[in-house]
Design an enzyme around this catalytic site. Structure first.
Site, PDB file in Angstrom:
ATOM      1  N   THR A 151       0.802  -1.224   0.000  1.00  0.00           N
ATOM      2  CA  THR A 151       0.000   0.000   0.000  1.00  0.00           C
ATOM      3  C   THR A 151       0.830   1.266   0.000  1.00  0.00           C
ATOM      4  O   THR A 151       0.382   2.298  -0.486  1.00  0.00           O
ATOM      5  CB  THR A 151      -0.946   0.008   1.219  1.00  0.00           C
ATOM      6  OG1 THR A 151      -0.175  -0.093   2.413  1.00  0.00           O
ATOM      7  CG2 THR A 151      -1.924  -1.155   1.152  1.00  0.00           C
ATOM      8  N   CYS A 152       2.048   1.194   0.565  1.00  0.00           N
ATOM      9  CA  CYS A 152       2.893   2.395   0.613  1.00  0.00           C
ATOM     10  C   CYS A 152       3.179   2.937  -0.780  1.00  0.00           C
ATOM     11  O   CYS A 152       3.335   4.134  -0.982  1.00  0.00           O
ATOM     12  CB  CYS A 152       4.217   2.092   1.302  1.00  0.00           C
ATOM     13  SG  CYS A 152       4.053   1.480   2.984  1.00  0.00           S
TER      14      CYS A 152
END
Length: 826
Positions: free
Chosen positions: A793-794
């Site tokens: 997700t980063c």
């Protein structure tokens, strides 16, 4: 050879027989003792000589006694002395090895109390006070403090034991000097500090007010001062290149300005302009200077007892050559001038061309590339290396005096916007040091002990260099050591007083690009490390309390970059790991309005401020009232209804049935949205603005701010597809990619939102729209078809297995988005 002139003294001082004294012109006499005089000093009551490490003193005649005493050798046991300074009533002696001895009126010597095994490298002696400088840069003082000459607090009564001058902690001092009742310190970069009696302007500060703490003499800023000498009530400084400045009492002409007036500011001795003066020394009421290149000595000031060496009993207000013996111009080199109460001395060595002093003032220990090479080469045993590491890295003064930019004398330009450091040398030296595990481990241990001692109220800009050096050192450490030292460094930066912090920020704005980016990366990595640990440790609030330090430093650096128009962009400050933490917060259903404990509001505010600063969408049900309150906009009845829909009917009933009692409605809304949550909200607000720039937040309207933080629902999946890039063996026409987009088109709206949440950590659209979501897709290699897609997700990164058919791909995508959140399993 020793030449002397001035008031009458015992013929030959007892160094030689009277018939061995040579008498020259203008009352100048000279002696050549069998044992060479290595150093000497003259005060009000005594003159002392060092020969072969032994000290002999002679009591001078006074009003109470019309004749000199006998030359007496002091009983010093096994101590060999290298320096002696005579003051008003006694003397201070410095032995080889750094031991300090005090001689009183009865010529009895005793060790100075309060040194605690510190190694002293310089001493200074005034009328009734003395000073000592240690190898690690600490200034110690003792004696009377009637005018603040000790540099301690105003009401300090004085001390017979050594006291540390805390206000100069961290300043890399090059020299110290003591006058009648005033004192001076000179830093390695030529910054001059004065304190004590100032009745005649002898501190050079433009007034006649005494100072009880060291004060920078701004008039000498950037004058490249290399030495200072204090007289009874006047002071002289010497700049690199030979320029002499004098100030203070001028009643006897001792300032050399063609007048007998006092001077409250440093003023150039014009008559010496261009002479390249090599030494300057002040007596009680007269001054001596030497010019090594021409072997001349000049004198000015009080000459009523012949101390000017010009054959006249007269005061002179301009420099005049001393009538030295003829042999001094041919066979000897001027080594040291000594000006006493009513006497003058010149030490000559019969070594033409050697212009070094017999006992030069030693400097504090500093770090340089050659020292590191010795540590790493193995030429020094580990015991010695460890000892030197401890000396250098335990002292802020030593570090602040290290790696100065000496080319073109740049370090003499040290100021609020110029730190004076050679960053190329700093980087190469620390990189070299970090390759030796044993040495760098010892360095880390010592720095950890040193950091808590840093002075939050530094006296000068040089003391801030340590805050620029340590990040360069810390960057080369292992993760755990790096985080711990970075946190300790951040704590000390935040403790600095506002003026010092402004100077540090100015220094940051002038850093080379790679050093500035390294600074950002250092605190950004530390923040990301703690955030990752918090997310993995189910919101460890103990860790959370440490995060604000890093965030505040990043905010300071960001504001510096904005003001200075540096090339570092806002994206360089984004901490992508915040998305993972926000995802944990969302899944735990911790809401600011519902269940967070009171003491955690401040920390939760920081988390949300970080989200704003990183342009991360927070998947939390924040009502509009929260954003209004952050922007100091008064919440309304409608905001209360949004916050609690169950109040809808009741509130409108209140509104319509009691419209004439609007005051009651206002107070009810105010109580629910303001007073009842005041304490908690203020903590949340304080935390929020700790992590982000208030000015940027205030640019938005409440609805816009909510959009920035919470996002919106204006989905455009075509833009997501257009902005997607492919890595590895994937490309737009790859069969798996074609199947993926066909499957994506078949997903329901809620499933597409779930996929966005799976990919990015948030299911709403960022304020900049879908164009801000840039998905990357890369193949995930697997030996089975059971592996599910994964998301980082980063970075909005999708790891997609190469499935055999579209049906399997669809089943696995739906399974992944229904049961996983990036790396976080439900």
């Amino acid at each position: 050879m020793l030449c002397f002139w001035g008031a009458q003294v015992r013929e030959g001082f007892g160094l030689v027989q009277p018939d061995k004294v040579k008498h020259g012109n203008s009352g100048i006499r000279s002696v050549c003792p069998k044992s060479k005089v290595q150093d000497m000093s003259a005060g009000r009551s005594f003159v002392g000589f060092i020969r072969d490490g032994q000290v002999s003193v002679l009591r001078l005649r006074s009003e109470d006694c019309d004749h000199d005493g006998k030359l007496t050798q002091l009983q010093l046991k096994n101590d060999r002395i290298r320096l002696i300074l005579c003051g008003g009533d006694g003397a201070v002696l410095l032995a080889y090895g750094g031991k300090v001895l005090i001689m009183d009126k009865s010529i009895v010597c005793r060790p100075l109390k309060g040194l605690d095994n510190r190694q002293v490298i310089q001493i200074a002696c005034g009328d009734h006070h003395s000073m000592a400088l240690t190898t690690d840069g600490q200034l110690l003082v003792w004696g009377e403090n009637s005018h603040g000459q000790l540099g301690l607090e105003k009401d300090h009564p004085g001390s017979s034991s050594a006291q540390h001058v805390q206000s100069l902690s961290g300043i890399p001092l090059a020299q110290i000097s003591a006058g009648g009742d005033h004192s001076f310190g000179l830093s390695l970069s030529g910054v001059v500090f004065g304190w004590g009696k100032n009745s005649a302007g002898q501190l050079g500060l433009g007034d006649t007010t005494d100072r009880h703490i060291p004060t920078v003499v701004n008039s000498l800023h950037r004058k490249k001062t290399v030495s200072i000498s204090c007289g009874g009530e006047h002071t002289a400084t010497l700049s690199k290149g030979g320029t002499v400045f004098t100030f203070g009492s001028g009643g006897s002409g001792q300032l050399g300005h063609k007048s007998f007036k006092d001077e409250h500011h440093p003023r150039v001795v014009a008559e010496l302009w261009g002479s390249e003066v090599s030494q300057v020394t002040c007596g009680r009421h007269h001054t001596l200077v030497s010019v090594a290149s021409s072997k001349l000595i000049y004198s000015f000031g009080c000459g009523m007892q012949g101390q000017l060496g010009n054959g006249k009993i007269i005061n002179k207000s301009v420099p005049f050559p001393v009538n030295l013996p003829t042999e001094c111009n041919h066979d000897y080199t001027i080594e040291k001038l000594i000006a006493g109460e009513n006497h003058s001395f010149a030490l000559f060595f019969k070594e033409p061309g050697n212009e070094s002093k017999p006992n030069p003032s030693r400097g504090i220990l500093t770090l340089d590339d050659r020292m590191i090479d010795r540590w790493l080469s193995g030429s020094d045993p580990w015991k010695v290396v460890k000892k030197n590491i401890n000396k250098v890295f335990s002292s802020a003064a030593s570090l602040n005096g290290s790696f100065l930019k000496t080319s073109c004398d740049e370090h003499y330009q040290t100021s609020e916007d110029h730190c004076g450091l050679d960053f190329d040398l700093v980087k190469t030296s620390f990189a070299k040091l970090s390759k030796n595990e044993r040495s760098i481990s010892e360095v880390v241990k010592v720095v950890q002990q040193m950091l808590p001692s840093l002075n939050p109220n530094p006296a000068g800009v040089e003391s801030l260099r340590v805050y620029l050096l340590l990040p360069e050192l810390i960057r080369h450490l292992q993760e755990q050591q790096r985080t711990e030292l970075t946190e300790a460094l951040a704590s000390k930066i935040l403790q600095l007083n506002p003026d010092a912090r402004k100077v540090l920020e100015m220094n940051w704005s002038k850093l080379p690009d790679d050093c500035l980016k390294g600074l950002v990366k250092l605190f950004k990595k530390a923040s990301a490390n703690l955030i990752g640990r918090m997310a993995a440790d189910t919101m460890n609030w103990d860790i959370m309390t440490r995060l604000p330090k890093f965030v505040q430093i990043l905010q300071m650096v960001y504001q510096v970059c904005c003001r200075a128009n540096r090339s570092i962009t806002k994206s360089d400050f984004i901490i992508n790991e915040i998305n993972d933490l926000l995802d944990v917060v969302r899944t735990k259903k911790w809401c600011i309005w519902l269940s967070v404990e009171k003491e955690k509001y401040f920390l939760f505010g920081i988390l949300c401020g970080l989200a704003f600063n990183n342009t991360s969408v927070v998947h939390l049900p924040f009502p509009l009232a929260l954003f209004k309150k952050l922007l100091n906009v008064k919440p309304s009845l409608e905001d209360l209804i949004e916050f609690s829909p169950v109040l809808d009917e009741k509130c409108y009933c209140f509104y319509f049935n009691f419209c004439y009692r609007t005051d009651f409605v206002d107070k009810y809304v105010d109580y629910i949205l303001n007073k009842s949550v005041e304490e908690a909200f203020e903590e949340f607000k304080r935390g929020f603005f700790k992590a982000c720039d208030r000015c940027m937040v205030e640019m938005f309207e409440p609805e816009e701010l909510r959009g920035v933080l919470v996002g919106n629902e204006e989905y455009d999946w075509d833009i997501l597809k257009q902005n997607t890039t492919y890595e590895g063996s994937f490309y737009a026409k790859h069969p798996t990619i074609i199947s993926f987009w066909e499957v994506f088109e078949e997903l329901t709206p809620n499933e597409k939102k779930a996929f966005l949440l799976f990919l990015t950590g948030f299911e709403k659209v960022p304020i900049l729209g879908m164009s801000a979501v840039k998905m990357r897709v890369r193949p995930l290699f697997s030996f089975t078809q059971d592996h599910l897609p994964q998301a980082l997700t980063c970075h909005s990164l999708l790891d997609l297995p190469v499935y055999q058919n579209k049906e399997t791909l669809k089943a696995k995508v739906i399974e992944a988005i229904n049961h996983k959140r990036g790396f976080w399993e439900e």
